[in-house]
Scaffold this active site. Structure first.
Site, short mmCIF file in Angstrom:
data_model
loop_
_atom_site.label_atom_id
_atom_site.label_comp_id
_atom_site.label_asym_id
_atom_site.label_seq_id
_atom_site.Cartn_x
_atom_site.Cartn_y
_atom_site.Cartn_z
CG ASP A 1 54.76 42.34 76.12
OD1 ASP A 1 54.50 41.57 77.05
OD2 ASP A 1 54.00 42.54 75.16
N1 URA Z 1 49.60 43.91 76.14
C1 URA Z 1 50.70 43.57 75.45
O1 URA Z 1 50.61 42.97 74.40
N2 URA Z 1 51.89 43.89 75.95
C2 URA Z 1 52.06 44.57 77.10
O2 URA Z 1 53.19 44.84 77.50
C3 URA Z 1 50.90 44.92 77.80
C4 URA Z 1 49.69 44.59 77.30
#
Ligand code: URA
Length: 235
Positions: free
Chosen positions: A104
């Site tokens: 993310d």
């Molecule tokens: N899980 C999440 O919530 N975000 C990420 O970036 C990776 C795994």
């Protein structure tokens, strides 16, 4: 068979226009003979292509590890936001690297890139079970019941069922989470489903690979041994 100019670009000899110039200048040979025709078809496995007498290898299979900082989206391009591609050095442009899975925008940590389509596929197919380890800071405190719920396989608020995962409470508002799949916002949603809102998330490990001493924003090429270990884990 592929075009000579494409092979030269893929080998890192330069951009399309730089390669054109190199050919014009007579600096390229195919099997020892000067070649100026950009459209000449070559077989990378059979023909020896040299630039200034140095043999070129074509597009070498490459895997790169980036320590992603927050604020970059995992995408090859985006009109509005900064992408992780901007963090890779210019000299790797010709390698046509693509991110393996995604982190993310606000998540930091280990992100791999490769130009090997098969490896990419194997690593992002959940049933291959490459474990990914995350460090999270979050609201609340993980309890033994939360640990058990993660181990059983959580059902998220929207009904999505997750595979069994490992939750390790590290202290007040801190946990380590190991998952073997990569659903959208997975860790944040798993934690939220147990009432723990994640305020910081970092991926520390993917399969056999850890961040080591790689600083935020830095990237490095994986060694042949590391690629082999990664592939073994993904088989
Ligand atoms: N899980 C999440 O919530 N975000 C990420 O970036 C990776 C795994």
């Amino acid at each position: 068979m592929e075009r000579l100019d494409k092979f030269l670009c893929d080998s890192g000899a330069g951009s399309r226009s730089q390669v054109k110039l190199l050919l014009k200048q007579g600096r390229v040979t195919v099997d020892g003979l000067p070649e100026k025709d950009a459209a000449r078809k070559i077989d990378p496995a059979a023909n020896a292509v040299c630039l200034d007498g140095q043999q070129l290898g074509g597009r070498v299979r490459t895997v790169v590890m980036l320590h992603k900082p927050a604020g970059y989206v995992t995408a090859t391009e985006d009109r509005q936001q900064k992408t992780v591609m901007e963090l890779l050095p210019e000299q790797w442009k010709h390698l046509e690297l693509k991110p393996v899975g995604r982190l993310d925008k606000d998540t930091e940590g280990l992100l791999l890139f490769t130009n090997d389509g098969q490896l990419l596929h194997r690593l992002i197919t959940p049933k291959q079970e490459v474990p990914k380890v995350y460090y999270a800071r979050h609201e609340g405190q993980a309890t033994p019941e939360d640990v058990e719920a993660f181990a059983q396989g959580l059902t998220l608020r929207d009904g999505t069922v997750c595979l069994s995962a490992v939750l390790e409470p590290l202290g007040a508002g801190e946990s380590r989470i190991t998952v073997c799949e990569g659903k959208y916002h997975q860790v944040r949603r798993m934690m939220a489903s147990r009432g723990m809102t994640v305020t910081y998330l970092q991926r520390q490990q993917e399969g056999p690979l850890g961040l080591g001493s790689l600083k935020k924003g830095q990237s490095r090429l994986l060694t042949a041994e590391e690629i082999a270990a990664l592939e073994e884990g993904a088989l």
